[in-house]
Design a protein around this motif. Structure first.
Motif, PDB file in Angstrom:
ATOM      1  N   ILE A  30      -9.941 -33.902  -4.798  1.00 59.70           N
ATOM      2  CA  ILE A  30      -8.575 -33.598  -5.244  1.00 59.70           C
ATOM      3  C   ILE A  30      -7.624 -34.617  -4.631  1.00 59.70           C
ATOM      4  CG2 ILE A  30      -6.734 -31.882  -5.254  1.00 59.70           C
ATOM      5  CD1 ILE A  30      -8.909 -29.735  -5.068  1.00 59.70           C
ATOM      6  N   VAL A  31      -6.920 -35.317  -5.483  1.00 54.16           N
ATOM      7  CA  VAL A  31      -5.968 -36.341  -5.056  1.00 54.16           C
ATOM      8  C   VAL A  31      -4.566 -35.818  -5.319  1.00 54.16           C
ATOM      9  CG1 VAL A  31      -5.226 -38.732  -5.296  1.00 54.16           C
ATOM     10  CG2 VAL A  31      -7.634 -38.124  -5.666  1.00 54.16           C
ATOM     11  N   THR A  32      -3.777 -35.691  -4.270  1.00 52.23           N
ATOM     12  CA  THR A  32      -2.419 -35.160  -4.387  1.00 52.23           C
ATOM     13  C   THR A  32      -1.418 -36.306  -4.269  1.00 52.23           C
ATOM     14  OG1 THR A  32      -3.121 -33.077  -3.387  1.00 52.23           O
ATOM     15  CG2 THR A  32      -0.763 -33.513  -3.446  1.00 52.23           C
ATOM     16  N   ILE A  33      -0.513 -36.440  -5.259  1.00 53.86           N
ATOM     17  CA  ILE A  33       0.468 -37.527  -5.290  1.00 53.86           C
ATOM     18  C   ILE A  33       1.854 -36.934  -5.124  1.00 53.86           C
ATOM     19  CG2 ILE A  33       1.405 -39.443  -6.647  1.00 53.86           C
ATOM     20  CD1 ILE A  33      -1.789 -38.034  -7.869  1.00 53.86           C
ATOM     21  N   GLY A  34       2.585 -37.411  -4.137  1.00 59.55           N
ATOM     22  CA  GLY A  34       3.951 -36.958  -3.906  1.00 59.55           C
ATOM     23  C   GLY A  34       4.901 -37.474  -4.969  1.00 59.55           C
ATOM     24  N   THR A  35       5.780 -36.602  -5.487  1.00 59.20           N
ATOM     25  CA  THR A  35       6.733 -36.998  -6.543  1.00 59.20           C
ATOM     26  C   THR A  35       8.164 -36.598  -6.216  1.00 59.20           C
ATOM     27  OG1 THR A  35       6.305 -34.941  -7.752  1.00 59.20           O
ATOM     28  CG2 THR A  35       4.952 -36.861  -8.320  1.00 59.20           C
ATOM     29  N   ALA A  36       8.439 -36.198  -4.986  1.00 59.65           N
ATOM     30  CA  ALA A  36       9.800 -35.786  -4.638  1.00 59.65           C
ATOM     31  C   ALA A  36      10.768 -36.958  -4.844  1.00 59.65           C
ATOM     32  CB  ALA A  36       9.849 -35.306  -3.193  1.00 59.65           C
ATOM     33  N   GLY A  37      11.812 -36.720  -5.627  1.00 56.85           N
ATOM     34  CA  GLY A  37      12.838 -37.752  -5.866  1.00 56.85           C
ATOM     35  C   GLY A  37      12.454 -38.788  -6.908  1.00 56.85           C
ATOM     36  N   ALA A  38      11.318 -38.631  -7.555  1.00 62.24           N
ATOM     37  CA  ALA A  38      10.870 -39.628  -8.551  1.00 62.24           C
ATOM     38  C   ALA A  38      11.709 -39.533  -9.810  1.00 62.24           C
ATOM     39  CB  ALA A  38       9.393 -39.403  -8.888  1.00 62.24           C
ATOM     40  N   ASP A  39      12.193 -40.716 -10.298  1.00 57.64           N
ATOM     41  CA  ASP A  39      12.936 -40.724 -11.564  1.00 57.64           C
ATOM     42  C   ASP A  39      11.957 -40.880 -12.723  1.00 57.64           C
ATOM     43  OD1 ASP A  39      12.155 -43.384 -11.546  1.00 57.64           O
ATOM     44  OD2 ASP A  39      14.130 -44.137 -10.938  1.00 57.64           O
ATOM     45  N   GLU A  40      12.504 -40.973 -13.926  1.00 63.88           N
ATOM     46  CA  GLU A  40      11.673 -41.037 -15.128  1.00 63.88           C
ATOM     47  C   GLU A  40      10.750 -42.243 -15.119  1.00 63.88           C
ATOM     48  OE1 GLU A  40      12.310 -41.227 -19.995  1.00 63.88           O
ATOM     49  OE2 GLU A  40      13.941 -40.546 -18.680  1.00 63.88           O
ATOM     50  N   ASN A  41      11.264 -43.398 -14.649  1.00 67.04           N
ATOM     51  CA  ASN A  41      10.465 -44.620 -14.614  1.00 67.04           C
ATOM     52  C   ASN A  41       9.312 -44.489 -13.620  1.00 67.04           C
ATOM     53  OD1 ASN A  41       9.909 -47.519 -15.093  1.00 67.04           O
ATOM     54  ND2 ASN A  41      10.610 -47.721 -12.947  1.00 67.04           N
ATOM     55  N   ALA A  42       9.608 -43.916 -12.434  1.00 66.81           N
ATOM     56  CA  ALA A  42       8.577 -43.737 -11.412  1.00 66.81           C
ATOM     57  C   ALA A  42       7.484 -42.796 -11.895  1.00 66.81           C
ATOM     58  CB  ALA A  42       9.195 -43.208 -10.118  1.00 66.81           C
TER      59      ALA A  42
ATOM     60  N   CYS B 245       0.109 -33.725  -9.068  1.00 69.18           N
ATOM     61  CA  CYS B 245       1.443 -34.152  -8.621  1.00 69.18           C
ATOM     62  C   CYS B 245       2.090 -33.020  -7.836  1.00 69.18           C
ATOM     63  CB  CYS B 245       2.312 -34.520  -9.825  1.00 69.18           C
ATOM     64  SG  CYS B 245       1.765 -36.007 -10.685  1.00 69.18           S
ATOM     65  N   ASP B 246       2.682 -33.389  -6.701  1.00 73.93           N
ATOM     66  CA  ASP B 246       3.271 -32.385  -5.806  1.00 73.93           C
ATOM     67  C   ASP B 246       4.704 -32.783  -5.484  1.00 73.93           C
ATOM     68  OD1 ASP B 246       3.948 -30.550  -3.891  1.00 73.93           O
ATOM     69  OD2 ASP B 246       2.203 -30.883  -2.620  1.00 73.93           O
ATOM     70  N   SER B 247       5.661 -32.038  -6.030  1.00 70.82           N
ATOM     71  CA  SER B 247       7.077 -32.356  -5.827  1.00 70.82           C
ATOM     72  C   SER B 247       7.561 -32.014  -4.430  1.00 70.82           C
ATOM     73  CB  SER B 247       7.930 -31.613  -6.860  1.00 70.82           C
ATOM     74  OG  SER B 247       7.762 -30.215  -6.719  1.00 70.82           O
ATOM     75  N   SER B 248       6.717 -31.324  -3.641  1.00 67.55           N
ATOM     76  CA  SER B 248       7.118 -31.023  -2.261  1.00 67.55           C
ATOM     77  C   SER B 248       6.777 -32.166  -1.310  1.00 67.55           C
ATOM     78  CB  SER B 248       6.431 -29.737  -1.780  1.00 67.55           C
ATOM     79  OG  SER B 248       5.035 -29.927  -1.643  1.00 67.55           O
ATOM     80  N   GLN B 249       5.994 -33.140  -1.799  1.00 61.01           N
ATOM     81  CA  GLN B 249       5.620 -34.294  -0.981  1.00 61.01           C
ATOM     82  C   GLN B 249       6.465 -35.507  -1.381  1.00 61.01           C
ATOM     83  OE1 GLN B 249       3.679 -34.298   1.549  1.00 61.01           O
ATOM     84  NE2 GLN B 249       2.418 -32.456   1.354  1.00 61.01           N
ATOM     85  N   ALA B 250       6.760 -36.350  -0.407  1.00 55.62           N
ATOM     86  CA  ALA B 250       7.627 -37.509  -0.643  1.00 55.62           C
ATOM     87  C   ALA B 250       6.967 -38.502  -1.596  1.00 55.62           C
ATOM     88  CB  ALA B 250       7.947 -38.194   0.685  1.00 55.62           C
ATOM     89  N   LEU B 251       7.797 -39.194  -2.350  1.00 57.95           N
ATOM     90  CA  LEU B 251       7.313 -40.230  -3.248  1.00 57.95           C
ATOM     91  C   LEU B 251       6.591 -41.299  -2.428  1.00 57.95           C
ATOM     92  CD1 LEU B 251       7.357 -41.233  -6.195  1.00 57.95           C
ATOM     93  CD2 LEU B 251       9.464 -42.482  -5.639  1.00 57.95           C
ATOM     94  N   GLY B 252       5.398 -41.669  -2.844  1.00 53.98           N
ATOM     95  CA  GLY B 252       4.599 -42.630  -2.098  1.00 53.98           C
ATOM     96  C   GLY B 252       3.449 -41.971  -1.352  1.00 53.98           C
ATOM     97  N   TYR B 253       3.509 -40.639  -1.193  1.00 51.19           N
ATOM     98  CA  TYR B 253       2.436 -39.920  -0.487  1.00 51.19           C
ATOM     99  C   TYR B 253       1.225 -39.772  -1.398  1.00 51.19           C
ATOM    100  CZ  TYR B 253      -0.268 -35.959   1.274  1.00 51.19           C
ATOM    101  OH  TYR B 253      -1.279 -35.135   1.690  1.00 51.19           O
TER     102      TYR B 253
END
Length: 465
Positions: free
Chosen positions: A430-442, A381-389
């Motif tokens: 390596i699979v990188t998933i964007g999590t920037a702006g993700a809330d608890e449910n996401a 999980c990468d918080s520097s990448q947008a949610l959905g990436y």
């Protein structure tokens, strides 16, 4: 009965006659008739004035550096010399004193001032002079044209002889420095250029040539390969000289013609200025092997590359201390030609004077000793990448390999030896998933998708979010 015999001119000791004899000097200071204390003060005054004297260091041709005597750390070392000066003509028996005084009348006597110096400061000043005055030599070199090789003339260099110049400065201060004489000409030696037109005219034979393809590279990586190749192209290396790829192609900056592109870093593919440059060093490495030049430094990549067989690569990493170096171990100069083509091939050719027998052939074989399959996909999980990436880096198998050099003479194999061995890391996908702006449910949905270990599921969930 005893008699006292007085020789003409014999000094008579008295309390008020403790003065230095006439004709005595300490350095350039005439201390005749001075007391020891007066002589010491006079010499001390001279040394202090020399500390304030402006000194010009020069090699001629208006190449000058001006310093103060104090910059040299000048000190007066033999401070008891005034006592020695007084002793002349005042010590010994009557005959010895008489002879000493007569000698002084004829020619006088000079006691040297012994100077001390701050060697570290003097060394630093000489470094400044070297940086300002040295004129680098230019070796004779070759340039390959459509008509053939053209020789460019060399030029003699002139460099400050540092050790000799330090001696010159110390000797000058010791014997000649004054307010009216403060220009010191440093010692300079010629630095003759390597080579000659006659020597380079013999270079014409292909000793080794190798080509690799970068057809799958994007524009930035392709530009980096072409740029690095052009920086090496046209190099003349003399017998015994070591060639360093890193010194020749750096710095890795946009000002030096490089662009950001993918490169290996600790098992990851990252964007860095100069990405792809290792294909340049690898291609040259294989040409050098075929020319049978002496390789002095070579490193394999952290992960396997696709443009050459395992163990046939030569990685470059400025920050990681990886370089490719070789020595021209032939008896003649060599010329390195490098070029790229519009269909994205890079070729290096080593020219020189072929002294190997016509039946002598070399080839190289890669042998894989061990293969490590890729482990399960790794999700990050990468918080520097947008949610959905969702980004993926391909898996890399791990390898242990070695490279064999095979020599044949007139078609018969005469030797086979391992010239290097290499270890390449296994790296999972390596699979990188964007999590920037993700809330608890996401985050809960993303973690559930990751738990499946299925990339398609992760992409589907991330896309929906």
């Amino acid at each position: 009965m005893s008699f006292l015999v007085f020789l003409p001119g014999t000094p008579v000791d008295a309390a008020d006659s403790k003065k230095i004899a006439s004709g005595v000097y300490i350095g350039s200071v005439d201390v005749s008739g001075m007391t020891v204390e007066e002589a010491s003060k006079a010499v001390e005054s001279l040394v202090e004035s020399q500390k304030d004297t402006e000194i010009t260091l020069t090699v001629g041709e208006d190449k000058n550096i001006t310093i103060l005597g104090s910059d040299l750390g000048i000190t007066w070392e033999n401070t008891d010399v005034a006592d020695e000066a007084y002793a002349l003509g005042h010590q010994g028996n009557v005959i010895q004193r008489y002879k000493a005084l007569k000698d002084l009348e004829k020619g006088g006597h000079v006691f040297e001032i012994e100077y001390g110096f701050d060697d570290e400061a003097l060394d630093s000043i000489m470094d400044r002079c070297c940086n300002s005055f040295d004129q680098e030599k230019v070796n004779y070199s070759l340039k390959k044209t459509e008509e053939g090789f053209v020789v460019a003339d060399g030029q003699t260099g002139y460099v400050v002889d540092k050790d000799a110049s330090i001696s010159v400065v110390k000797d000058f201060v010791q014997n000649d420095l004054s307010a009216d004489n403060s220009v010191i000409t440093l010692s300079v030696k010629e630095d003759k250029p390597l080579g000659s037109a006659e020597e380079l005219s013999k270079v014409s034979d292909v000793l080794g040539t190798f080509t690799t393809s970068y057809k799958t590279s994007g524009a930035a990586r392709s530009a980096n390969v072409a740029n690095g190749c052009s920086l090496i192209n046209g190099t003349t290396v003399y017998p015994g000289e070591e060639f360093s790829v890193l010194d020749t192609i750096t710095p890795f900056t946009e000002a030096n013609g490089y662009f950001p592109a993918g490169s290996y870093l600790n098992g990851l593919v990252v964007e860095s200025v100069g990405g792809g440059i290792c294909q340049v060093s690898t291609t040259l490495y294989n040409a050098v092997l075929l020319a049978e030049l002496e390789v002095t430094e070579r490193h394999n990549h952290s992960m396997i590359v696709t443009y050459v067989d395992p163990s046939a690569d030569a990685a470059i990493a400025e920050s990681g201390g990886k370089n490719f170096k070789f020595v021209n171990n032939t008896d003649y100069p060599i010329y390195i030609e490098g070029y790229t083509t519009s269909d994205k091939n890079i070729t290096f050719t080593i020219y020189g004077v072929e002294t190997r027998d016509s039946g002598h052939k070399v080839s190289f074989e890669s042998e894989v000793l061990e293969t490590t399959p890729a482990s399960a996909d790794q999700f990050v999980c990468d918080s520097s990448q947008a949610l959905g990436y969702v980004g993926t880096q391909s898996a890399h198998l791990g390898y242990k390999a070695q490279l064999w050099k095979i020599v044949t003479e007139n078609g018969t194999e005469v030797s086979r030896e391992v010239i290097n061995s290499s270890n390449y890391k296994m790296v999972p996908k390596i699979v990188t998933i964007g999590t920037a702006g993700a809330d608890e449910n996401a985050m809960a949905q993303i973690n559930t998708a990751i738990a499946t270990g299925d990339v398609a599921t992760v992409k589907s969930v991330a896309g929906a979010l």
